[in-house]
Scaffold this motif. Sequence first.
Motif, PDB file in Angstrom:
ATOM      1  N   LYS A  66       0.836  -1.201   0.000  1.00 59.13           N
ATOM      2  CA  LYS A  66       0.000   0.000   0.000  1.00 59.13           C
ATOM      3  C   LYS A  66       0.868   1.248   0.000  1.00 59.13           C
ATOM      4  CE  LYS A  66      -4.398   0.285   0.035  1.00 59.13           C
ATOM      5  NZ  LYS A  66      -5.180   0.193  -1.221  1.00 59.13           N
ATOM      6  N   LYS A  67       1.929   1.206   0.774  1.00 60.26           N
ATOM      7  CA  LYS A  67       2.888   2.337   0.759  1.00 60.26           C
ATOM      8  C   LYS A  67       3.393   2.565  -0.670  1.00 60.26           C
ATOM      9  CE  LYS A  67       7.601   3.339   2.532  1.00 60.26           C
ATOM     10  NZ  LYS A  67       7.532   4.796   2.660  1.00 60.26           N
ATOM     11  N   SER A  68       3.767   1.481  -1.346  1.00 57.48           N
ATOM     12  CA  SER A  68       4.297   1.591  -2.706  1.00 57.48           C
ATOM     13  C   SER A  68       3.216   2.084  -3.663  1.00 57.48           C
ATOM     14  CB  SER A  68       4.833   0.231  -3.169  1.00 57.48           C
ATOM     15  OG  SER A  68       5.795  -0.260  -2.255  1.00 57.48           O
ATOM     16  N   HIS A  69       2.001   1.625  -3.483  1.00 58.66           N
ATOM     17  CA  HIS A  69       0.856   2.048  -4.309  1.00 58.66           C
ATOM     18  C   HIS A  69       0.647   3.562  -4.202  1.00 58.66           C
ATOM     19  CE1 HIS A  69      -3.382   2.138  -5.648  1.00 58.66           C
ATOM     20  NE2 HIS A  69      -3.701   2.677  -4.493  1.00 58.66           N
ATOM     21  N   TRP A  70       0.748   4.086  -3.003  1.00 59.90           N
ATOM     22  CA  TRP A  70       0.524   5.520  -2.797  1.00 59.90           C
ATOM     23  C   TRP A  70       1.705   6.358  -3.284  1.00 59.90           C
ATOM     24  CZ3 TRP A  70      -0.931   4.215   2.891  1.00 59.90           C
ATOM     25  CH2 TRP A  70      -2.285   3.831   2.957  1.00 59.90           C
ATOM     26  N   GLN A  71       2.926   5.873  -3.018  1.00 59.30           N
ATOM     27  CA  GLN A  71       4.096   6.742  -3.150  1.00 59.30           C
ATOM     28  C   GLN A  71       4.858   6.578  -4.459  1.00 59.30           C
ATOM     29  OE1 GLN A  71       6.426   6.132   0.410  1.00 59.30           O
ATOM     30  NE2 GLN A  71       4.858   6.990   1.753  1.00 59.30           N
ATOM     31  N   VAL A  72       4.415   5.645  -5.323  1.00 55.37           N
ATOM     32  CA  VAL A  72       5.150   5.391  -6.563  1.00 55.37           C
ATOM     33  C   VAL A  72       5.199   6.657  -7.426  1.00 55.37           C
ATOM     34  CG1 VAL A  72       3.098   4.492  -7.785  1.00 55.37           C
ATOM     35  CG2 VAL A  72       5.377   3.771  -8.500  1.00 55.37           C
ATOM     36  N   ALA A  73       6.304   6.807  -8.181  1.00 57.08           N
ATOM     37  CA  ALA A  73       6.484   7.978  -9.052  1.00 57.08           C
ATOM     38  C   ALA A  73       7.169   7.544 -10.341  1.00 57.08           C
ATOM     39  CB  ALA A  73       7.347   9.016  -8.329  1.00 57.08           C
ATOM     40  N   GLY A  74       6.978   8.343 -11.382  1.00 55.94           N
ATOM     41  CA  GLY A  74       7.720   8.113 -12.620  1.00 55.94           C
ATOM     42  C   GLY A  74       6.864   7.645 -13.772  1.00 55.94           C
ATOM     43  N   PRO A  75       7.523   7.365 -14.922  1.00 55.47           N
ATOM     44  CA  PRO A  75       6.774   7.043 -16.140  1.00 55.47           C
ATOM     45  C   PRO A  75       5.938   5.767 -16.041  1.00 55.47           C
ATOM     46  CG  PRO A  75       9.163   7.072 -16.569  1.00 55.47           C
ATOM     47  CD  PRO A  75       8.973   7.398 -15.125  1.00 55.47           C
ATOM     48  N   THR A  76       6.281   4.885 -15.115  1.00 53.92           N
ATOM     49  CA  THR A  76       5.490   3.647 -14.966  1.00 53.92           C
ATOM     50  C   THR A  76       4.478   3.787 -13.835  1.00 53.92           C
ATOM     51  OG1 THR A  76       7.231   2.763 -13.539  1.00 53.92           O
ATOM     52  CG2 THR A  76       7.299   2.128 -15.872  1.00 53.92           C
ATOM     53  N   PHE A  77       4.206   5.019 -13.443  1.00 53.64           N
ATOM     54  CA  PHE A  77       3.313   5.247 -12.306  1.00 53.64           C
ATOM     55  C   PHE A  77       2.007   4.463 -12.421  1.00 53.64           C
ATOM     56  CE2 PHE A  77      -0.464   7.323 -10.651  1.00 53.64           C
ATOM     57  CZ  PHE A  77      -0.158   7.427  -9.304  1.00 53.64           C
ATOM     58  N   TYR A  78       1.334   4.593 -13.555  1.00 57.94           N
ATOM     59  CA  TYR A  78      -0.031   4.056 -13.638  1.00 57.94           C
ATOM     60  C   TYR A  78      -0.053   2.533 -13.511  1.00 57.94           C
ATOM     61  CZ  TYR A  78      -4.863   3.442 -15.105  1.00 57.94           C
ATOM     62  OH  TYR A  78      -6.188   3.100 -15.142  1.00 57.94           O
ATOM     63  N   GLN A  79       0.799   1.855 -14.272  1.00 62.24           N
ATOM     64  CA  GLN A  79       0.769   0.392 -14.213  1.00 62.24           C
ATOM     65  C   GLN A  79       1.224  -0.131 -12.851  1.00 62.24           C
ATOM     66  OE1 GLN A  79       4.217  -0.727 -17.211  1.00 62.24           O
ATOM     67  NE2 GLN A  79       3.991  -2.312 -15.667  1.00 62.24           N
ATOM     68  N   LEU A  80       2.227   0.516 -12.264  1.00 60.46           N
ATOM     69  CA  LEU A  80       2.678   0.041 -10.949  1.00 60.46           C
ATOM     70  C   LEU A  80       1.670   0.382  -9.851  1.00 60.46           C
ATOM     71  CD1 LEU A  80       6.529   0.698 -11.046  1.00 60.46           C
ATOM     72  CD2 LEU A  80       5.332  -1.497 -11.106  1.00 60.46           C
ATOM     73  N   HIS A  81       1.058   1.549  -9.968  1.00 58.02           N
ATOM     74  CA  HIS A  81       0.009   1.932  -9.009  1.00 58.02           C
ATOM     75  C   HIS A  81      -1.077   0.847  -8.972  1.00 58.02           C
ATOM     76  CE1 HIS A  81      -2.450   4.813  -6.780  1.00 58.02           C
ATOM     77  NE2 HIS A  81      -3.439   4.661  -7.653  1.00 58.02           N
ATOM     78  N   LEU A  82      -1.464   0.365 -10.132  1.00 57.89           N
ATOM     79  CA  LEU A  82      -2.500  -0.680 -10.203  1.00 57.89           C
ATOM     80  C   LEU A  82      -1.963  -2.040  -9.759  1.00 57.89           C
ATOM     81  CD1 LEU A  82      -4.281   0.153 -13.591  1.00 57.89           C
ATOM     82  CD2 LEU A  82      -4.885   0.917 -11.291  1.00 57.89           C
ATOM     83  N   LEU A  83      -0.757  -2.376 -10.201  1.00 57.06           N
ATOM     84  CA  LEU A  83      -0.187  -3.687  -9.849  1.00 57.06           C
ATOM     85  C   LEU A  83       0.023  -3.805  -8.336  1.00 57.06           C
ATOM     86  CD1 LEU A  83       1.060  -6.406 -10.868  1.00 57.06           C
ATOM     87  CD2 LEU A  83       3.268  -5.250 -10.755  1.00 57.06           C
ATOM     88  N   PHE A  84       0.567  -2.741  -7.727  1.00 60.56           N
ATOM     89  CA  PHE A  84       0.815  -2.789  -6.285  1.00 60.56           C
ATOM     90  C   PHE A  84      -0.505  -2.980  -5.524  1.00 60.56           C
ATOM     91  CE2 PHE A  84       4.827   0.084  -6.810  1.00 60.56           C
ATOM     92  CZ  PHE A  84       5.598  -1.021  -7.097  1.00 60.56           C
ATOM     93  N   ASP A  85      -1.561  -2.361  -5.992  1.00 65.31           N
ATOM     94  CA  ASP A  85      -2.834  -2.505  -5.284  1.00 65.31           C
ATOM     95  C   ASP A  85      -3.444  -3.899  -5.494  1.00 65.31           C
ATOM     96  OD1 ASP A  85      -4.139  -0.973  -3.420  1.00 65.31           O
ATOM     97  OD2 ASP A  85      -5.701  -0.312  -4.792  1.00 65.31           O
ATOM     98  N   LYS A  86      -3.228  -4.465  -6.661  1.00 68.51           N
ATOM     99  CA  LYS A  86      -3.706  -5.845  -6.917  1.00 68.51           C
ATOM    100  C   LYS A  86      -2.997  -6.813  -5.961  1.00 68.51           C
ATOM    101  CE  LYS A  86      -4.005  -9.319 -10.616  1.00 68.51           C
ATOM    102  NZ  LYS A  86      -3.120 -10.362 -10.084  1.00 68.51           N
ATOM    103  N   HIS A  87      -1.685  -6.667  -5.853  1.00 70.67           N
ATOM    104  CA  HIS A  87      -0.933  -7.533  -4.944  1.00 70.67           C
ATOM    105  C   HIS A  87      -1.332  -7.274  -3.487  1.00 70.67           C
ATOM    106  CE1 HIS A  87       2.628  -8.709  -7.799  1.00 70.67           C
ATOM    107  NE2 HIS A  87       1.443  -8.916  -8.340  1.00 70.67           N
ATOM    108  N   TYR A  88      -1.592  -6.014  -3.165  1.00 68.82           N
ATOM    109  CA  TYR A  88      -2.069  -5.686  -1.813  1.00 68.82           C
ATOM    110  C   TYR A  88      -3.353  -6.462  -1.495  1.00 68.82           C
ATOM    111  CZ  TYR A  88      -4.381  -3.023   1.886  1.00 68.82           C
ATOM    112  OH  TYR A  88      -5.054  -2.672   3.036  1.00 68.82           O
ATOM    113  N   ASP A  89      -4.308  -6.414  -2.425  1.00 65.18           N
ATOM    114  CA  ASP A  89      -5.588  -7.123  -2.202  1.00 65.18           C
ATOM    115  C   ASP A  89      -5.354  -8.621  -2.004  1.00 65.18           C
ATOM    116  OD1 ASP A  89      -7.043  -4.789  -2.394  1.00 65.18           O
ATOM    117  OD2 ASP A  89      -7.566  -5.070  -4.509  1.00 65.18           O
ATOM    118  N   GLU A  90      -4.441  -9.184  -2.787  1.00 69.43           N
ATOM    119  CA  GLU A  90      -4.148 -10.617  -2.647  1.00 69.43           C
ATOM    120  C   GLU A  90      -3.500 -10.911  -1.297  1.00 69.43           C
ATOM    121  OE1 GLU A  90      -3.639 -11.118  -7.505  1.00 69.43           O
ATOM    122  OE2 GLU A  90      -1.859 -11.281  -6.239  1.00 69.43           O
TER     123      GLU A  90
END
Length: 207
Positions: free
Chosen positions: A68-92
């Motif tokens: 969740k920390k990574s989902h909130w704080q991610v930055a950079g050109p891959t922001f969108y895909q990582l924002h979503l991926l981190f939250d998917k893994h969080y839910d799992e």
Amino acid sequence: MANKPVSAARQPTINAQPRIHQRAGEIQAYGTVSHGLPLELEEPVRLEMTEQLNLLLADTMTLRDLYKKSHWQVAGPTFYQLHLLFDKHYDEQVAIVDEIAERIQLLGGVSLAMAADVAETTRIERPPRGREEVPVQISRLLDAHQTIIGQCRQLSRRASELGDDGTNDMVVSGVLRANELQVWFLSEHLVDVPLVHAEAPSVRKTG
Ligand SMILES: [Fe+2]
């Protein structure tokens, strides 16, 4: 015949006021297991398994929060895909946390629950409060997965030795395999491949 009057001393007080601010002693201490459950698993086995599962739980709760920390704080050109991926893994990981905690309870134990207790127990390195760059975020997540995967392998073998097939099954099918899959999805992001221009064969290095 008239009903016999209830004496004033025994009459329950009927009152709409909620009884707030109540405290009492624990009904079961942490680190113990309840006796005589019809599980065909001896108390020492359940004690050892719940102790080990609580370590796995603390690390999994920490990994969950790191996502969740990574989902909130991610930055950079891959922001969108990582924002979503981190939250998917969080839910799992949320689902895995629940599975481990309820396994501890059904074995007669007491599962860790609160953040302060988790922080005192986990073996995963504490990250800074501030934001970190993507490669560091992913590396921290992979290190946490590695800790959990190593523990899963040890714990599943020990559960099998002790005849606790349910714990063995849950750790392998529910925890280990999900963590292995998440490691694959994360680690591919640390492969340094060109984004637009392919490198000429002469400059390509391997290893
Ligand atoms: Fe969100």
